[in-house]
Scaffold this active site. Structure first.
Site, PDB file in Angstrom:
ATOM      1  N   GLY A 166      -6.469  40.053  13.952  1.00 45.49           N
ATOM      2  CA  GLY A 166      -7.575  40.149  13.023  1.00 45.49           C
ATOM      3  C   GLY A 166      -8.881  40.423  13.737  1.00 45.49           C
TER       4      GLY A 166
ATOM      5  N   GLY B   4      -2.599  38.714  13.643  1.00 42.41           N
ATOM      6  CA  GLY B   4      -2.487  39.347  12.333  1.00 42.41           C
ATOM      7  C   GLY B   4      -1.433  40.418  12.271  1.00 42.41           C
TER       8      GLY B   4
ATOM      9  N   GLU C 248      -3.361  32.537  19.480  1.00 38.91           N
ATOM     10  CA  GLU C 248      -4.548  31.878  18.928  1.00 38.91           C
ATOM     11  C   GLU C 248      -5.033  30.690  19.764  1.00 38.91           C
ATOM     12  OE1 GLU C 248      -2.799  34.351  15.804  1.00 38.91           O
ATOM     13  OE2 GLU C 248      -1.954  32.894  17.213  1.00 38.91           O
TER      14      GLU C 248
ATOM     15  N   ASP D 273      -1.343  31.378  12.844  1.00 43.12           N
ATOM     16  CA  ASP D 273      -1.412  31.431  11.389  1.00 43.12           C
ATOM     17  C   ASP D 273      -0.661  32.664  10.903  1.00 43.12           C
ATOM     18  OD1 ASP D 273      -3.431  33.188  12.393  1.00 43.12           O
ATOM     19  OD2 ASP D 273      -4.539  33.059  10.505  1.00 43.12           O
TER      20      ASP D 273
END
Length: 352
Positions: free
Chosen positions: A69, A118, A141, A149
């Protein structure tokens, strides 16, 4: 510059194939909110279109499908005090992840090259997941004081043994062979054959599934390095806490265990503890959607904490690679820090 060159997502149909191509090659196709909206819109439009039998997600350029992301935009929202914007971005991204996981038609994803963060949310929940000899998959992350996530905990929680804890905490990259063995991918196809596979998917008609078609292009990859390391990984990463994992790594005689220890000792202790809790909670869950809800609680909790801002600053903004974590060491972690993030109640729910 042509319209196609300017568009960050290319949406088109090729016979019975709906094709979504991420088109930010200089940024390794990193996702922003506009791209997420365009992808979601295309998926919804094709879901009940009788002319579309299969959807393909791929990335422009040779560097990778998607590097993750737009973390810089997230940083600006965090330091600017705009938690509502943060929630809006993640709600849109997670809704897209759930849509891919639950899609009524086969979604094929080419996780060729770098596919991280992402990018895993795009490729990891597709019905047919392709990796190549160039693939590097990761949930990195924790490197910015954060936690996996986009449904990544769902995948990590189902990896063999304790490989999910290992890859989730360290943020290390998987090879294509690792990805197949860990359940992040289904098929290994040499990158030079992807164009031929794409054309075959476009002309697919009649009986037979995309999975069966891919078997015509599938090859056996080299052995998985991660599986070869399972003995020491399972021993260390089955411990109950991050502190105990570190103690087991320190006592191990495996050279790679020392390398993993060095990585963990540089990362945010809170992020590690929350990630360990998240992977183990997801292991008990029943769907990607449920895992996304658990991740959303943690994400919004991190928005109230200092480590994620500090991690992004150190890695991507100032690039001094010298984050000041709070707490600073694993030994300073309070009791059961994962519970605070797990039990956090966001102001805005994830799904309407």
């Amino acid at each position: 510059m042509t319209d196609a060159e300017a568009a960050t997502v290319l949406i088109r149909t090729e016979n019975s194939l709906g094709r979504i191509t991420l088109n930010r090659p200089r940024a390794i196709n990193a996702l922003d909110q506009d791209m997420i909206g365009r992808i979601t819109e295309a998926l919804k439009a094709w879901a009940h279109d009788p002319d579309i039998e299969t959807v393909l997600i791929d990335g422009e350029g040779e560097r990778g499908l998607c590097a993750g992301g737009d973390v810089r935009a997230l940083y600006e929202q965090l330091v600017g005090g705009h938690p509502g914007d943060i929630a809006e971005f993640f709600r849109a991204e997670y809704a897209m992840n759930a849509l891919i996981a639950e899609y009524p038609k086969p979604v094929v994803a080419f996780a060729d090259g770098i596919t991280m963060g992402g990018g895993i949310g795009l490729a990891g929940h597709a019905a047919v997941r392709i990796v190549t000899e160039r693939s590097k998959l990761a949930m990195p992350e924790t490197r910015i004081g954060f936690t996996p996530d986009v449904g990544g905990t769902w995948l990590l929680g189902r990896a063999p043994g304790r490989l999910g804890e290992y890859f989730g905490l360290t943020g290390q990259s998987m090879t294509g062979a690792d990805a197949v063995q860990l359940g992040f991918a289904d098929h290994f196809v040499p990158s030079e054959r992807l164009d031929a596979l794409r054309e075959a998917l476009a002309w697919r008609a009649g009986p037979g599934t995309p999975n069966e078609l891919v078997l015509l292009f599938d090859e056996t990859p080299e052995p998985s390095p991660a599986l070869a390391a399972r003995a020491w990984i399972d021993e260390a990463f089955s411990a109950d806490t991050v502190g105990e994992i570190v103690s087991r790594l320190r006592a191990s005689e495996e050279p790679d265990a020392a390398a993993a220890l060095a990585v963990l000792e540089e990362l945010a202790p809170t992020g590690l503890a929350v990630t360990l809790d998240a992977v183990r909670e997801a292991r008990r869950m029943h769907s990607v959607r449920e895992a996304l809800e658990g991740e959303y609680r943690r994400i919004m909790w991190f928005g109230t904490q200092p480590d994620m801002v500090e991690g992004i600053r150190a890695q991507l903004i100032d690039k001094d690679r010298d984050p000041k974590w709070n707490p600073a060491t694993i030994a300073d972690l309070p009791a059961d820090p994962g519970a605070r993030a797990r039990e956090f109640v966001p102001d805005v729910p994830l799904f309407d």
